[in-house]
Scaffold this active site. Structure first.
Site, PDB file in Angstrom:
ATOM      1  N   ALA A  38       0.844  -1.196   0.000  1.00 34.27           N
ATOM      2  CA  ALA A  38       0.000   0.000   0.000  1.00 34.27           C
ATOM      3  C   ALA A  38       0.876   1.241   0.000  1.00 34.27           C
ATOM      4  O   ALA A  38       1.849   1.329   0.758  1.00 34.27           O
ATOM      5  CB  ALA A  38      -0.903  -0.017   1.231  1.00 34.27           C
ATOM      6  N   LYS A  98      -3.633 -14.263   0.640  1.00 33.90           N
ATOM      7  CA  LYS A  98      -2.358 -13.937   1.295  1.00 33.90           C
ATOM      8  C   LYS A  98      -2.626 -13.799   2.790  1.00 33.90           C
ATOM      9  O   LYS A  98      -3.537 -13.075   3.194  1.00 33.90           O
ATOM     10  CB  LYS A  98      -1.804 -12.643   0.712  1.00 33.90           C
ATOM     11  CG  LYS A  98      -0.446 -12.233   1.275  1.00 33.90           C
ATOM     12  CD  LYS A  98       0.172 -11.140   0.398  1.00 33.90           C
ATOM     13  CE  LYS A  98       1.504 -10.651   0.934  1.00 33.90           C
ATOM     14  NZ  LYS A  98       1.335  -9.667   2.012  1.00 33.90           N
ATOM     15  N   ASN A 147       6.819 -15.870   1.300  1.00 31.98           N
ATOM     16  CA  ASN A 147       7.049 -14.425   1.406  1.00 31.98           C
ATOM     17  C   ASN A 147       7.662 -14.068   2.757  1.00 31.98           C
ATOM     18  O   ASN A 147       7.270 -14.599   3.777  1.00 31.98           O
ATOM     19  CB  ASN A 147       5.705 -13.693   1.206  1.00 31.98           C
ATOM     20  CG  ASN A 147       5.793 -12.197   1.462  1.00 31.98           C
ATOM     21  OD1 ASN A 147       5.008 -11.652   2.232  1.00 31.98           O
ATOM     22  ND2 ASN A 147       6.728 -11.523   0.835  1.00 31.98           N
ATOM     23  N   CYS A 178      -3.267  -8.344   6.463  1.00 35.58           N
ATOM     24  CA  CYS A 178      -2.880  -6.977   6.833  1.00 35.58           C
ATOM     25  C   CYS A 178      -2.989  -6.767   8.348  1.00 35.58           C
ATOM     26  O   CYS A 178      -4.033  -7.029   8.934  1.00 35.58           O
ATOM     27  CB  CYS A 178      -3.749  -5.956   6.097  1.00 35.58           C
ATOM     28  SG  CYS A 178      -3.281  -4.266   6.524  1.00 35.58           S
TER      29      CYS A 178
HETATM   30  C1  LIG Z   1       4.885  -0.299   2.892  1.00 33.49           C
HETATM   31  C2  LIG Z   1       4.240  -1.658   2.875  1.00 33.49           C
HETATM   32  C3  LIG Z   1       2.940  -1.786   2.447  1.00 33.49           C
HETATM   33  C4  LIG Z   1       2.330  -3.057   2.425  1.00 33.49           C
HETATM   34  N1  LIG Z   1       1.061  -3.172   1.932  1.00 33.49           N
HETATM   35  C5  LIG Z   1       0.508  -4.403   1.793  1.00 33.49           C
HETATM   36  C6  LIG Z   1      -0.748  -4.577   1.142  1.00 33.49           C
HETATM   37  O1  LIG Z   1      -1.371  -3.628   0.663  1.00 33.49           O
HETATM   38  N2  LIG Z   1      -1.238  -5.849   1.061  1.00 33.49           N
HETATM   39  C7  LIG Z   1      -0.561  -6.933   1.558  1.00 33.49           C
HETATM   40  O2  LIG Z   1      -1.052  -8.063   1.455  1.00 33.49           O
HETATM   41  N3  LIG Z   1       0.628  -6.790   2.150  1.00 33.49           N
HETATM   42  C8  LIG Z   1       1.185  -5.570   2.254  1.00 33.49           C
HETATM   43  N4  LIG Z   1       2.434  -5.448   2.787  1.00 33.49           N
HETATM   44  C9  LIG Z   1       3.181  -6.654   3.158  1.00 33.49           C
HETATM   45  C10 LIG Z   1       4.035  -7.162   1.995  1.00 33.49           C
HETATM   46  O3  LIG Z   1       3.243  -7.527   0.894  1.00 33.49           O
HETATM   47  C11 LIG Z   1       4.870  -8.382   2.424  1.00 33.49           C
HETATM   48  O4  LIG Z   1       3.997  -9.403   2.830  1.00 33.49           O
HETATM   49  C12 LIG Z   1       5.812  -8.053   3.586  1.00 33.49           C
HETATM   50  O5  LIG Z   1       6.475  -6.833   3.381  1.00 33.49           O
HETATM   51  C13 LIG Z   1       6.851  -9.176   3.792  1.00 33.49           C
HETATM   52  O6  LIG Z   1       7.615  -9.370   2.635  1.00 33.49           O
HETATM   53  P1  LIG Z   1       9.094  -8.732   2.469  1.00 33.49           P
HETATM   54  O7  LIG Z   1       9.905  -9.214   3.629  1.00 33.49           O
HETATM   55  O8  LIG Z   1       9.574  -9.243   1.146  1.00 33.49           O
HETATM   56  O9  LIG Z   1       8.919  -7.247   2.504  1.00 33.49           O
HETATM   57  C14 LIG Z   1       3.046  -4.187   2.848  1.00 33.49           C
HETATM   58  C15 LIG Z   1       4.369  -4.038   3.276  1.00 33.49           C
HETATM   59  C16 LIG Z   1       4.973  -2.804   3.287  1.00 33.49           C
HETATM   60  C17 LIG Z   1       6.405  -2.693   3.735  1.00 33.49           C
END
Ligand SMILES: Cc1cc2nc3c(=O)[nH]c(=O)nc-3n(C[C@H](O)[C@H](O)[C@H](O)COP(=O)(O)O)c2cc1C
Length: 329
Positions: free
Chosen positions: A18, A139, A198, A100
């Site tokens: 987001a 997710k 993930n 979320c």
């Molecule tokens: C700024 C930000 C916004 C995120 N927004 C969403 C979102 O809209 N929907 C969602 O399912 N996960 C959201 N996430 C989680 C990520 O999709 C992901 O699951 C999480 O960052 C872990 O993965 P990573 O370690 O590769 O970052 C968000 C993460 C961050 C950092």
């Protein structure tokens, strides 16, 4: 695994984020090899009641290979309507956000709060599945009130989800600590549907650890911030048409992406947004992306501060160009 309409061996997916995965960022990540990209989370209710904001978040480009719209909500009827909403017609499949951790989302019984309400979560998944012929994925996290990820994953499978994406942290953990790869391996071992892993994949070492869980694909979020070329680095591919970025030399002799290509990527990201968004809005919005792009660049504190406060896009680009050491054409 089958993702949307395609069979892809170990897809690399850009995570939904987001306020981050705008159309420009999804486009440049796709250019560098993201097999699928996910929009920011889209409120099923909002897109039904007032679609204007959703319209901006659902802009896409030809560059994106598989386009996934992520929806959230707690009312099965609104989620069902969402997958049939004309705004989402161009998307190849849907993902339902059940992970979320944001308090305002949890308070509404949405996002990860659905991990405490399996009957409702199941109803939402089947409502979406019944309303579309496209794939529907879910997710989720390790849990909210309890660590019920395995029970939850099984429920997703039984309710008709085509695959799941598992971010192995609890809500309480937020983004701290380490994602629990053992939990990911457990879910993968117990499910018949595909599992995308993930959490914390940022380089080759973490990718190998994630692969060792046996997952069918990987989703990358924070590792791509200011670094959409991570998809090329991790897939060890360098077969790209530089014309898209307006530069011929994308990689150096060591197969590392050049600063020229990095700066061209920033310019492309911004160009795509400038063509579609109001300049004033963009000046504020894009700052975080520019600071992420600047993260590892040699810059004095004063210049970094200038970038953080600059409200002129051309000036910001100029600062970055100098920091990347790229000469004027
Ligand atoms: C700024 C930000 C916004 C995120 N927004 C969403 C979102 O809209 N929907 C969602 O399912 N996960 C959201 N996430 C989680 C990520 O999709 C992901 O699951 C999480 O960052 C872990 O993965 P990573 O370690 O590769 O970052 C968000 C993460 C961050 C950092």
């Amino acid at each position: 695994m089958k993702i949307a309409s395609k069979e892809i061996d170990f897809p690399f997916v850009l995570a939904p984020m987001a306020g981050v995965t705008d159309v420009g960022f999804r486009c440049v990540a796709s250019f560098f090899g993201a097999d699928a990209t996910v929009t920011e989370m889209l409120s099923a209710r909002a897109m039904s009641v007032n679609p204007t904001k959703t319209a901006y978040m659902t802009l896409t480009t030809e560059q994106e290979k598989l386009k996934i719209a992520q929806i959230f909500g707690h009312e099965p009827e609104f989620l069902q309507k969402a997958v049939q909403n004309p705004l989402l017609e161009k998307f190849d499949m849907f993902d339902i956000n059940m992970g979320c951790p944001a308090p305002k989302i949890i308070k509404n019984g949405e996002g990860a709060a659905l991990m405490d309400n399996l009957p409702l979560a199941s109803k939402i998944i089947s409502a979406c599945k019944n309303a579309t012929t496209k794939q529907v994925s879910v997710k989720f996290r390790k849990g909210h009130k309890t660590e019920n990820f395995l029970e939850f994953a099984r429920m997703c499978e039984e309710s008709g989800a085509d695959f799941v994406t598992f971010h192995a942290r609890t809500v309480a953990e937020g983004y701290s600590g380490k994602a629990d790869y053992d939990a990911i391996a457990t879910v993968k071992a117990k499910l018949d549907i595909a599992v995308i892993g993930n959490g914390d994949v940022v380089d080759e070492k973490s990718l190998n650890l994630m692969r060792a869980t046996g997952v069918d694909g990987v989703m990358i979020g924070r590792g791509s911030l200011g670094r959409p070329w991570i998809f090329a680095e991790l897939q060890k591919s360098n077969n790209f048409d530089g014309a898209f970025l307006g530069t011929s030399k994308l990689f150096d002799e060591q197969n590392k992406i050049t600063n020229l290509a990095k700066f061209a990527t920033v310019k492309k990201h911004l160009e795509i947004l400038r063509e579609r968004f109001d300049e004033k809005w963009l000046e504020n919005y894009i700052r975080k992306h520019l600071l992420w792009y600047a993260k590892d660049l040699p810059m004095t504190a004063a210049i970094r501060n200038k970038l953080a406060t600059c409200d002129n896009l051309d000036e910001s680009l100029q600062i970055l160009q100098e920091a990347f050491g790229v000469e004027n054409e």
